[in-house]
Scaffold this active site. Sequence first.
Site, PDB file in Angstrom:
ATOM      1  N   CYS B  52       0.802  -1.169   0.013  1.00 29.05           N
ATOM      2  CA  CYS B  52      -0.173   0.091  -0.199  1.00 29.05           C
ATOM      3  C   CYS B  52       0.751   1.136   0.092  1.00 29.05           C
ATOM      4  O   CYS B  52       0.629   2.202  -0.166  1.00 29.05           O
ATOM      5  CB  CYS B  52      -0.979   0.072   1.133  1.00 29.05           C
ATOM      6  SG  CYS B  52      -0.239  -0.101   2.771  1.00 29.05           S
ATOM      7  N   HIS B 101      18.857   1.480  -2.891  1.00 28.36           N
ATOM      8  CA  HIS B 101      17.598   1.963  -2.641  1.00 28.36           C
ATOM      9  C   HIS B 101      16.821   0.490  -2.204  1.00 28.36           C
ATOM     10  O   HIS B 101      16.166   0.433  -1.174  1.00 28.36           O
ATOM     11  CB  HIS B 101      16.884   2.281  -4.004  1.00 28.36           C
ATOM     12  CG  HIS B 101      15.259   2.747  -3.616  1.00 28.36           C
ATOM     13  ND1 HIS B 101      14.596   3.812  -3.146  1.00 28.36           N
ATOM     14  CD2 HIS B 101      14.165   1.982  -3.964  1.00 28.36           C
ATOM     15  CE1 HIS B 101      13.549   3.668  -2.937  1.00 28.36           C
ATOM     16  NE2 HIS B 101      13.126   2.634  -3.565  1.00 28.36           N
TER      17      HIS B 101
END
Lengths: 278, 423
Positions: B52, B101
């Site tokens: 989400c 990342h």
Amino acid sequence: MNRDAVMLWSAVALYGLGLALTVPSTWRRRPTLTRGTLGALAAGLTLHFGFLVSRAAEIHRLPITDVRSALSSFTFLATLAFFLVYLRYRIGALGLFMLPLVFLLTLLSALRAGKTFESPAFRSGWLVVHIGSILIGYVGFFLTFVAALMYLIRSSELKSKNLGAFYFRLPPLDACDQLYYRSLILGLPFLSLGIIMGFVYASRTWTGPWELDPKILASMVTWLIYLVLFATRLGGTWGGRRSAAMAIFGFAAVLATFLGISLWSGLHGYFPKLGGSP
Amino acid sequence: MNMNLLLVGINHRTAPVEVRERMNIQESRLAAAVSDLAHREGILEGMIMSTCNRVELVTNAREDAEATPIVRTFLAEYHHCELAAFEPHFYWLRQRDAVRHLFRVASSLDSMILGEPQVLGQVKEAYATARKVGALNGVLGEIVSHSLAVARRVRRETAIGSSAVSVSYAAVELAKKIFGSLRGKTILVIGAGKMSELAAKHLLASGASAIFVSNRTYERAQELARAFHGTAVRFDELFGAISRADVVISSTGAPHFVIAKDLAQKLLAARRNRPILLVDIAVPRDIEPAVNELDNAFVYDIDDLEAVVEANRRERQREAAQAEKIIEEELVRLERRLSTRELAPTIVAIEEHLNRIRESEFERFSGRLSSLTPDQRQAVEALARGIQNKILRGPLLELKGGADRPEHGNIVRLMRRIFGVGE
């Protein structure tokens, strides 16, 4: 410098290094001490042990019968205790609380290097047990003191709700309390044994009002403080903060008895000229 | 070994929830999507993570392929949309930045709540899904698996995830600061309410047992006791229950203090001064604030708990700086590992390549060299080999010597390209 001095001063340096290394690891909130810190301390402890063994071989008894050696033996035992407690509880902050005093007293014992004074009295087994068990008792109370200090800081931080520097670094209150109690019940029997031994020895060999020797009086006060701590703890009558404050006071009394009074006590002065009795 | 990484993503910082849900890839369709992406022409490996808070696509393309248009097409096709409209929300990262990342995401440094533990599980799932469809069997697979190890190291060596950042967890944390372990401890819950139930649930999960008291009806207490495997106690037996409790959570609607100072004093005496944590989440408050002045009693009201959470948030920020350092260390370590593994085959490949050139040239000139005596022929061969070795010496030294430098991986790749030796 002879071999002994090299060993002792290296031990002092390594203790200092270990102390210096605990600061960043505590600062960075590592829950445990780094390998470097423990390594430096272990090396220091080993050299310190070597020094004491060498001294013992030289004077043919445990090196505890003069102030310097007694101090040195005490800090050796305290560092040993630090390791044992650390391995058991894994409290990183222990280093920060125990090592400064260990370092200072070891340094002091090294600085006060001088000729040891000899007396046939020191050949007595009674005396060695007397001083030895008192030293072990003191190490126990040193731990009690450290535990009480951590307890007080932890408790006041929790109470004030001011979650500052120590909130993330100190052990739980219960662990402090456990260490406090266990070290107390380690220290008390040894101190009691040591004092009784001293009485037995004194009554057999000394004449005159030896009960009024300042060191003996101070020891009795110290002993009473810890007896009260033990009793109130058993009965659960005192709150944690009160007991902790008393334990800190008690250790101040230990230091005063151990170091301060030696300087002017007649019979316990460890100094040849003042020792009036045989 | 081939490493041509591209990471494309959006997260809670770059995109609002409408964009994130538009770009979301449903869990049930994830395996098919990864498989589709990884099997496109030019793409060797791929992984997709979709939660989400973020959507991340990572690919390892062939050395000579450009992954950007491929991924762009994939996204447009999958979501049936013009990607241009969403363009400003995406970040495109390559090679080292992509790896960094990945490490940061897995270590929860990129999370909305810094240090929250769920994201590591999500990376694990994405990894498992991609592996299952055979989309992660090369360098990228190794990198993702390394990112899991990095995340574990960050958890182990920093306190980023160890402090509570919700009010109900703050109660557990405080209890642990007092009691250490909660095993064998007793929780008393007075009154009902969402927050007190939540706090009780967390405390019970840490090994404590519970007693429930309700100031309204005994039935309500029984109900809660059933739900949490605890025992129920009548309100008029409250004192007996409190003196057994190590942690009290109070949230009654009572207009007056349920635990006043004189009661607490008796209580502490009955407990023989063992410590007690009193958590007051009722408004108006249930526990007289002066109780906190008593030795061994620690009273926390709802504002105090909020303050704990705030302090912990700041603490996590500080720990994050430490975690970033670990990530940079691990980046260097990974690159070194990958490049040293590439080193030996690269050297062999370059040497073989030059040997082949030398031999084929001899082949070509064999007619004109046939008149030479064996001695002369040997001299010419030695000459050719000597030139080859002298030319190679510099490059090989550079290859072997630089393994400690972070850019070494690039040098190895560059050498391969200069000498024209492929994978």
